[in-house]
Each structure stands twice: as structure tokens, then as C-alpha cells.
Scaffold this motif. Structure first.
Motif, PDB file in Angstrom:
ATOM      1  N   LEU A   4       0.833  -1.207   0.000  1.00 52.08           N
ATOM      2  CA  LEU A   4       0.000   0.000   0.000  1.00 52.08           C
ATOM      3  C   LEU A   4       0.869   1.259   0.000  1.00 52.08           C
ATOM      4  O   LEU A   4       0.625   2.190  -0.769  1.00 52.08           O
ATOM      5  CB  LEU A   4      -0.938  -0.011   1.210  1.00 52.08           C
ATOM      6  N   ASP A   5       1.890   1.274   0.839  1.00 53.66           N
ATOM      7  CA  ASP A   5       2.802   2.422   0.879  1.00 53.66           C
ATOM      8  C   ASP A   5       3.522   2.602  -0.454  1.00 53.66           C
ATOM      9  O   ASP A   5       3.682   3.729  -0.935  1.00 53.66           O
ATOM     10  CB  ASP A   5       3.838   2.257   1.997  1.00 53.66           C
ATOM     11  N   LEU A   8       1.113   4.134  -3.003  1.00 53.19           N
ATOM     12  CA  LEU A   8       0.905   5.563  -2.779  1.00 53.19           C
ATOM     13  C   LEU A   8       2.112   6.381  -3.228  1.00 53.19           C
ATOM     14  O   LEU A   8       1.967   7.414  -3.882  1.00 53.19           O
ATOM     15  CB  LEU A   8       0.596   5.829  -1.300  1.00 53.19           C
ATOM     16  N   GLY A  32      -5.171   4.407   2.868  1.00 53.97           N
ATOM     17  CA  GLY A  32      -3.903   5.117   2.896  1.00 53.97           C
ATOM     18  C   GLY A  32      -4.010   6.385   2.074  1.00 53.97           C
ATOM     19  O   GLY A  32      -4.735   6.410   1.076  1.00 53.97           O
ATOM     20  N   LEU A  34      -1.585  10.023   0.781  1.00 55.97           N
ATOM     21  CA  LEU A  34      -0.293  10.688   0.707  1.00 55.97           C
ATOM     22  C   LEU A  34      -0.491  11.993  -0.051  1.00 55.97           C
ATOM     23  O   LEU A  34      -1.178  12.019  -1.077  1.00 55.97           O
ATOM     24  CB  LEU A  34       0.719   9.793  -0.013  1.00 55.97           C
TER      25      LEU A  34
END
Length: 123
Positions: A4-5, A8, A32, A34
Motif C-alpha cells: 500500500l505504501d 501511494l 492510505g 499521501l
């Protein structure tokens, strides 16, 4: 770093990106986010765009359209907003949301980039 990070960060690497989110459209919650700004609250955008996705899916069902949504594009005078539902089985029920500064973005490249992220994301 989670998938997921990475998704993003990859979304924010698109030229002109100002905010990105991965959203669960059954609940309207952003899994999530950003980026963003005072004028782009990504939590509010996630909830509001959930309604856009749900409305389009309902309309397609009522019309008997048996296709998948590739993306939904909203153009504003200064921004592009792209909503891309995740179709892979590991991300079903999610969508990617990317807000772009229209003066710095290449819409075709942004859509292509989101397609690649959508194909790889696992949540």
C-alpha cells in the motif's frame, strides 16, 4: 514497506500529483493517503468519490452493462481527478484516487501509470 505504501509513493511520483489515496468503496474509508493540501482534504475526497463510484456501478447495473470501469475522470479548471477501481482479486472493492495539477500533468501518462499500479496492488 507495505504494498500500500509503495502504491501511494508510486502514485505521487506521477508528474503533477498533488494527492493520492487508496480507498475501500464499500465503507468509504481511505486505507492510505499521501499528499493533499489545505484545499484538498483527501479524507473528504475519499468519502465523496466513494459516492461517485457507487453511483456509476449502480447505473451500469441498471443499464445491464457487464463491463469493468477502467477509470473515472473529473476535470476541473486547475486539476484532474482520476478514480481507478482495482479489478484484481486481491484489491477488489478498492479504488485508486489521484489528484493532479493540470498545468504540470500529462493525463495519458498518469492514466497509464495508474493502470500499472492497479495491476500490482495487493491489500
Amino acid at each position: 514497506m507495505s504494498n500500500l505504501d509503495l502504491a501511494l509513493k508510486s502514485m505521487m511520483a506521477v508528474d503533477g500529483a498533488v494527492g493520492a489515496a487508496v480507498v475501500d468503496y464499500s465503507s468509504g474509508m481511505a486505507l492510505g493517503i499521501l499528499g493533499g493540501s489545505k484545499t484538498l482534504d483527501l479524507q473528504v475526497a475519499a468519502a465523496g468519490n466513494t459516492e461517485v463510484v457507487r453511483a456509476k456501478l449502480r447505473t451500469m447495473e441498471q443499464l445491464g452493462i457487464k463491463e469493468d470501469i477502467e477509470d473515472i475522470l473529473i476535470t476541473l479548471s486547475a486539476q484532474y481527478h482520476i478514480i481507478r477501481p482495482v479489478t484484481g482479486r486481491k484489491g477488489k472493492g478498492l479504488f485508486l484516487y489521484l489528484a493532479l495539477d493540470r498545468s504540470r500533468a500529462n493525463l495519458a501518462l498518469a492514466r497509464h501509470h495508474l493502470k500499472g499500479i492497479e495491476e500490482e496492488i495487493e491489500v
